[in-house]
Scaffold this motif. Structure first.
Motif, PDB file in Angstrom:
ATOM      1  N   CYS A 432       0.833  -1.211   0.000  1.00  0.00           N
ATOM      2  CA  CYS A 432       0.000   0.000   0.000  1.00  0.00           C
ATOM      3  C   CYS A 432       0.861   1.251   0.000  1.00  0.00           C
ATOM      4  O   CYS A 432       1.872   1.327   0.709  1.00  0.00           O
ATOM      5  CB  CYS A 432      -0.912  -0.001   1.221  1.00  0.00           C
ATOM      6  SG  CYS A 432      -1.898   1.501   1.422  1.00  0.00           S
ATOM      7  N   PRO A 510     -11.794  -3.848   2.403  1.00  0.00           N
ATOM      8  CA  PRO A 510     -11.102  -2.749   1.707  1.00  0.00           C
ATOM      9  C   PRO A 510     -10.775  -1.559   2.606  1.00  0.00           C
ATOM     10  O   PRO A 510      -9.832  -0.828   2.347  1.00  0.00           O
ATOM     11  CB  PRO A 510     -12.082  -2.361   0.602  1.00  0.00           C
ATOM     12  CG  PRO A 510     -13.420  -2.800   1.104  1.00  0.00           C
ATOM     13  CD  PRO A 510     -13.170  -4.028   1.899  1.00  0.00           C
ATOM     14  N   ILE A 544      -7.731  -0.437  -5.581  1.00  0.00           N
ATOM     15  CA  ILE A 544      -7.236  -1.763  -5.221  1.00  0.00           C
ATOM     16  C   ILE A 544      -7.008  -2.576  -6.492  1.00  0.00           C
ATOM     17  O   ILE A 544      -7.938  -2.807  -7.275  1.00  0.00           O
ATOM     18  CB  ILE A 544      -8.247  -2.483  -4.307  1.00  0.00           C
ATOM     19  CG1 ILE A 544      -8.560  -1.609  -3.073  1.00  0.00           C
ATOM     20  CG2 ILE A 544      -7.719  -3.851  -3.895  1.00  0.00           C
ATOM     21  CD1 ILE A 544      -9.771  -2.073  -2.290  1.00  0.00           C
TER      22      ILE A 544
END
Length: 620
Positions: A432, A510, A544
């Motif tokens: 991330c 998420p 994502i």
């Protein structure tokens, strides 16, 4: 049986315990403060206190704490403990008191001392009773609270003020429903405030602060004489005139420092940017250390002292900042304020020391007004913090005090945005990159992170995210140079156990970067009204990227909430091998009836459920 009857008899005096399941840990039977004021430099206090301790949690309320300093002297003290049958099991005198200085780690010196005695007995219930007398050389006022703390009812509370002829004072009551009585006794004017059977208050999330809600009495002398500084306290304007006398001749700086200030700012033509340069110089060259010694409790050290020693308290650092500003021809105003949720200037018609506890600087300019919190090395320029915002402040000028309003950080100011990308691997790991951009009161979290050392920062980030195997690879915090500043927090990290894999299926939540946790339990019986102190908004967009060879099997349904407490909305948008998760959350400032507690809890529960929803993937 006798113990049970005694407890029930006491409890049934208080409706709050008869009507709810909440039981106290202790009950104050009575407290009585009697002040005899012969003149502004001769005050005598006689204090009596009696409390019944019902269990181990209530034990701390029986201990005696007596505050003194160089302007006061403890004359006498005695205490007794009696058991449930009324037998005296312990007694103490003045010689049994232990003294320690009230001195935090950031305090250089304090003359504030506490005389302390632990008054415990381990067979419950038991009763503690003590009394003491103190002489004061200076009369700065009185603050008397009818109740001592959350969960403590009071059987009887009495404040008595005796004044000699010619001694005048102002008073203000807050949430006080007792009786007031005036009389004359032995050539002294006597005023008493009496309350009986006062119900306990309860600590709850999103509730008004204790000291604003507690029944209390403020008293301020109309005249003051502190270490030779005399003045009038009958208005905020005159309070400010007296405070101004404490500042006179205290802003001179050494010639070398004046030259340095001019050199730092000589190439910058813009006044606002010059102020920023000097504020940054203050943050880099000085540090906050408290000094609470006699007159130093209300008077700043001279600017030259701060300049030489490179430290000061809020008074000294604010005065030093103003001294630097004066070198470049800018007028900064030394400003008194109540900092935090419990200390605030509440009464415009009633001055008192008990409504202020901090100093900041305000700089009026032609196009704007700049506010400076001078005790923090981490605050961005122009930001004064949640604890100083949205309240009255007293600007100290040569013509007297003037009440002004500090900045209000509104919904439009209090913003936190997240823009992030995630890459999920087939083994369930996730990489991330995220950027947080915060402004208004949402700066506070990033300011806190920046103030920590590297090890503490890393631990903070590990605790912040719902991680099991998180590695923070790198991060940085930067601030903008706007009048209304913002800060960015960039973080790159890897989570090895982000997604769960079962056969050909992968599932994950998420919302990894900002997951809400409901602070309430709807089964609790709400006692206080609901207080939301400020509005804010959060806007998150997370892109994502799915593992190669996988497709979306299930996306959560979008969620939309629109209530008087705020709004909430989520979206899930599929674009090829990516899913874009969008989250908007708005919380609104306001005070709401406790009857709306269930609705508020439901609003928070729905947000929590939405934040935990999962996306399911399937191998192609």
């Amino acid at each position: 049986m006798k113990y049970l009857v005694l407890i029930l008899t006491v409890l049934l005096q208080f409706k709050s315990f008869a009507q709810t399941s909440r039981l106290p840990n202790a009950i104050i039977e009575y407290k009585h403060a009697e002040y005899t004021i012969k003149d502004v430099n001769n005050v005598h206090l006689k204090y009596k206190f009696k409390i019944q301790i019902l269990n181990a949690k209530g034990q701390k309320y029986g201990n005696a704490y007596i505050n003194t300093d160089n302007e006061s002297k403890l004359k006498s003290f005695k205490a007794t403990i009696t058991d449930v049958l009324g037998n005296k099991v312990y007694s103490a005198s003045k010689s049994d008191l232990v003294e320690f200085h009230v001195q935090e780690y950031y305090t250089l010196y304090s003359d504030n001392k506490v005389k302390y005695k632990e008054l415990n007995y381990y067979q419950y219930p038991y009763t503690v009773e003590y009394e003491y007398e103190v002489d004061y050389k200076v009369f700065l006022g009185i603050f008397f609270s009818v109740i001592e703390d959350y969960g403590l009812p009071t059987g009887k509370a009495l404040l008595t003020v005796k004044t000699a002829k010619g001694i005048d004072y102002l008073y203000k009551t807050n949430q006080f429903e007792g009786k007031e009585d005036r009389s004359v006794m032995d050539d002294m004017n006597v005023c008493t405030w009496k309350s009986e059977t006062v119900q306990a208050m309860y600590e709850e999330s999103f509730a008004p602060s204790f000291w604003i809600s507690a029944p209390s009495i403020y008293i301020t002398p109309q005249k003051i004489n502190y270490n030779g500084y005399s003045g009038s306290m009958d208005s905020w304007k005159n309070f400010g005139k007296w405070s101004w006398t404490l500042l006179e001749n205290r802003n001179e700086l050494p010639e070398e420092t004046r030259k340095l200030i001019l050199k730092l700012t000589e190439t910058e033509p813009d006044t606002l940017k010059k102020i920023r340069i000097l504020y940054k110089h203050l943050q880099q060259s000085t540090r906050y250390i408290g000094v609470q010694d006699g007159i130093r409790g209300v008077q700043p050290f001279p600017a030259a002292y701060v300049d030489q020693n490179k430290y000061g308290d809020c008074k000294g650092l604010s005065n030093y900042m103003n001294a630097m500003l004066s070198v470049i021809g800018v007028n900064g105003i030394y400003t008194e304020i109540g900092h935090g949720k419990n200390q605030i200037i509440r009464y415009e018609d009633f001055p008192s020391f008990y409504q202020t506890n901090h100093i900041i600087v305000v700089v009026p300019l032609k196009k704007d007004t700049v506010w400076l919190e001078c005790t923090s090395k981490e605050y961005p320029f122009g930001y004064i913090g949640k604890g100083n915002s949205d309240r009255k402040a007293l600007a100290i000028t040569s013509s007297g005090g003037k009440l002004i309003n500090t900045p209000v950080y509104t919904l439009e100011n209090n913003i936190s945005n997240i823009n992030a990308s995630m890459q999920i691997q087939e083994n369930g790991s996730m990489a991330c990159n995220a950027r947080y951009t915060n402004s208004g009161v949402m700066l506070d979290e990033l300011i806190r992170i920046r103030s920590l050392d590297k090890k503490e920062q890393e631990q903070y980030l590990l605790d912040k995210f719902p991680s099991r195997e998180l590695t923070v690879k790198k991060y940085s915090i930067k601030e903008t140079s706007d009048v209304y500043p913002s800060m960015t927090f960039d973080v790159e990290m890897e989570e090895m156990e982000f997604a769960s894999k079962t056969g050909d299926m992968i599932s994950f939540t998420p919302n990894y970067l900002r997951r809400f946790k409901n602070p309430f339990n709807s089964n609790e019986e709400r006692v206080n009204d609901i207080q939301s102190d400020y509005s804010f908004q959060e806007h998150d967009t997370v892109t994502i990227t799915l593992p190669e060879g996988y497709m979306v099997e299930h996306l959560p349904e979008p969620k939309t909430l629109d209530t008087e407490f705020g709004k909430f909305k989520t979206e899930f948008i599929q674009k090829g091998n990516q899913v874009v998760y969008i989250r908007h959350s708005i919380r609104l400032k306001g005070r709401f009836s406790k009857d709306k507690y269930v609705a508020l809890v439901d609003f928070f529960k729905q947000i929590q459920v939405a934040d935990q929803q999962k996306i399911y993937l399937k191998r192609r």
